[in-house]
Scaffold this motif. Structure first.
Motif, PDB file in Angstrom:
ATOM      1  N   UNK A 136       0.824  -1.209   0.000  1.00 50.13           N
ATOM      2  CA  UNK A 136       0.000   0.000   0.000  1.00 50.13           C
ATOM      3  C   UNK A 136       0.858   1.259   0.000  1.00 50.13           C
ATOM      4  N   UNK A 137       2.029   1.187   0.625  1.00 49.27           N
ATOM      5  CA  UNK A 137       2.944   2.329   0.596  1.00 49.27           C
ATOM      6  C   UNK A 137       3.310   2.676  -0.848  1.00 49.27           C
ATOM      7  N   UNK A 138       3.685   1.668  -1.636  1.00 55.97           N
ATOM      8  CA  UNK A 138       4.093   1.943  -3.016  1.00 55.97           C
ATOM      9  C   UNK A 138       2.893   2.262  -3.912  1.00 55.97           C
ATOM     10  N   UNK A 139       1.721   1.739  -3.562  1.00 59.56           N
ATOM     11  CA  UNK A 139       0.506   2.125  -4.289  1.00 59.56           C
ATOM     12  C   UNK A 139       0.265   3.624  -4.141  1.00 59.56           C
ATOM     13  N   UNK A 140       0.375   4.120  -2.914  1.00 59.10           N
ATOM     14  CA  UNK A 140       0.151   5.548  -2.687  1.00 59.10           C
ATOM     15  C   UNK A 140       1.324   6.395  -3.177  1.00 59.10           C
ATOM     16  N   UNK A 141       2.519   5.825  -3.182  1.00 63.04           N
ATOM     17  CA  UNK A 141       3.651   6.543  -3.770  1.00 63.04           C
ATOM     18  C   UNK A 141       3.415   6.719  -5.274  1.00 63.04           C
ATOM     19  N   UNK A 142       2.866   5.692  -5.917  1.00 64.04           N
ATOM     20  CA  UNK A 142       2.496   5.795  -7.328  1.00 64.04           C
ATOM     21  C   UNK A 142       1.431   6.854  -7.549  1.00 64.04           C
ATOM     22  N   UNK A 143       0.454   6.917  -6.630  1.00 60.95           N
ATOM     23  CA  UNK A 143      -0.584   7.955  -6.716  1.00 60.95           C
ATOM     24  C   UNK A 143       0.046   9.337  -6.610  1.00 60.95           C
ATOM     25  N   UNK A 144       1.033   9.464  -5.714  1.00 63.37           N
ATOM     26  CA  UNK A 144       1.717  10.747  -5.559  1.00 63.37           C
ATOM     27  C   UNK A 144       2.421  11.151  -6.848  1.00 63.37           C
ATOM     28  N   UNK A 145       3.150  10.229  -7.467  1.00 63.72           N
ATOM     29  CA  UNK A 145       3.849  10.535  -8.711  1.00 63.72           C
ATOM     30  C   UNK A 145       2.863  10.888  -9.833  1.00 63.72           C
ATOM     31  N   UNK A 146       1.745  10.176  -9.884  1.00 58.50           N
ATOM     32  CA  UNK A 146       0.723  10.471 -10.897  1.00 58.50           C
ATOM     33  C   UNK A 146       0.133  11.859 -10.675  1.00 58.50           C
TER      34      UNK A 146
END
Length: 202
Positions: free
Chosen positions: A105-115
Motif C-alpha cells: 500500500x505504501x508503493x501504491x500511494x507513492x504511485x498515486x503521488x507521482x501520478x
C-alpha cells in the motif's frame, strides 16, 4: 436516460474513491495477517484524508472562487487542488502507510503521488489529463500487480475493471469533459508510475 447513466458512471467512479478502493481491495485479497483494528484504522484514515478532507477543501476553494466545479474543467483551477492533494498523500505516506508496515500500500500511494505530481506539472503547462482515467488506471495496475504478487486468480475482477475503464472513458467523452488524447494521457499517467514501482515490492 443515457445521459443520466453516463453522468452516474463519472460520479460513482470519481477519482476521490479510488485510493479507498485500492486499500479495500488489498485487505480483501492479501493472505497476510493484519489485525482487524489496524485494518479499520487504516481504512478510516484513508476515508478522512482522501475523501472527506478534499471535499471540505473543495467547498472552501469554491467559496473563495478558486474552482468552479468538482470536475475541475480548466487546467488553471486544477493547480491548487492537485497541489493540496500531493500534500495529503505525502502525509499519508509519512503517518498512515509506512513501508515498514504495509509495503504494497505504501508503493501504491507513492504511485498515486507521482501520478498527481505529473498531472500537476501537466496542468502548469496547460496540458489537461483525465483525472478519472489516472485514478482508475492506477488502481487497475495495482490490482493486477497484487494478483501476480500473491499468485491469486482475479481474472473476473480484471475483466470487470477493463469494462469499467471503458465505461469511464466513454462517459468522459460523451459528456465532452475530455478529448480522446486527454484520456490516453490520463491512462499513461496513472499506469506508468505504478508499473515502475513494481520493481520495489513485487
Amino acid at each position: 436516460m443515457k445521459e443520466f447513466i453516463l453522468k452516474g458512471i463519472s460520479f460513482v467512479f470519481h477519482p476521490l474513491i479510488m485510493p479507498l478502493l485500492g486499500i479495500l481491495f488489498y485487505f480483501s485479497k492479501t493472505p497476510r495477517y493484519i489485525p482487524e483494528p489496524v485494518r479499520n484504522a487504516k481504512i478510516f484514515s484513508i476515508v478522512i484524508l482522501t475523501i472527506i478532507l478534499p471535499i471540505l477543501l473543495f467547498f472552501l476553494l469554491k467559496t473563495i472562487n478558486k474552482v468552479n466545479s468538482i470536475y475541475l474543467k480548466s487546467t488553471r483551477e486544477r493547480l491548487i487542488p492537485l497541489f493540496i492533494n500531493c500534500i495529503i498523500i505525502v502525509l499519508i505516506l509519512i503517518r498512515v502507510l509506512t513501508p515498514e508496515e504495509i509495503i504494497e500500500l505504501y508503493f501504491f500511494f507513492l504511485g498515486i503521488l507521482f501520478s498527481t505530481l505529473t498531472c500537476f506539472i501537466l496542468a502548469v503547462f496547460k496540458v489537461k489529463a483525465s483525472i478519472h482515467m489516472i485514478a482508475a488506471s492506477g488502481f487497475f495496475m495495482f490490482a493486477v500487480a497484487l494478483s501476480m504478487h500473491y499468485h491469486i486468480n482475479i481474472n473476473g475482477t480484471i475483466a470487470l475493471m477493463m469494462v469499467i475503464l471503458g465505461a469511464i472513458a466513454t462517459s468522459r467523452l460523451h459528456l465532452k469533459a475530455h478529448t480522446s488524447q486527454e484520456l490516453v494521457i490520463g491512462v499513461f499517467t496513472g499506469l506508468v508510475p505504478q508499473f515502475i514501482l513494481l520493481n520495489y515490492w513485487l
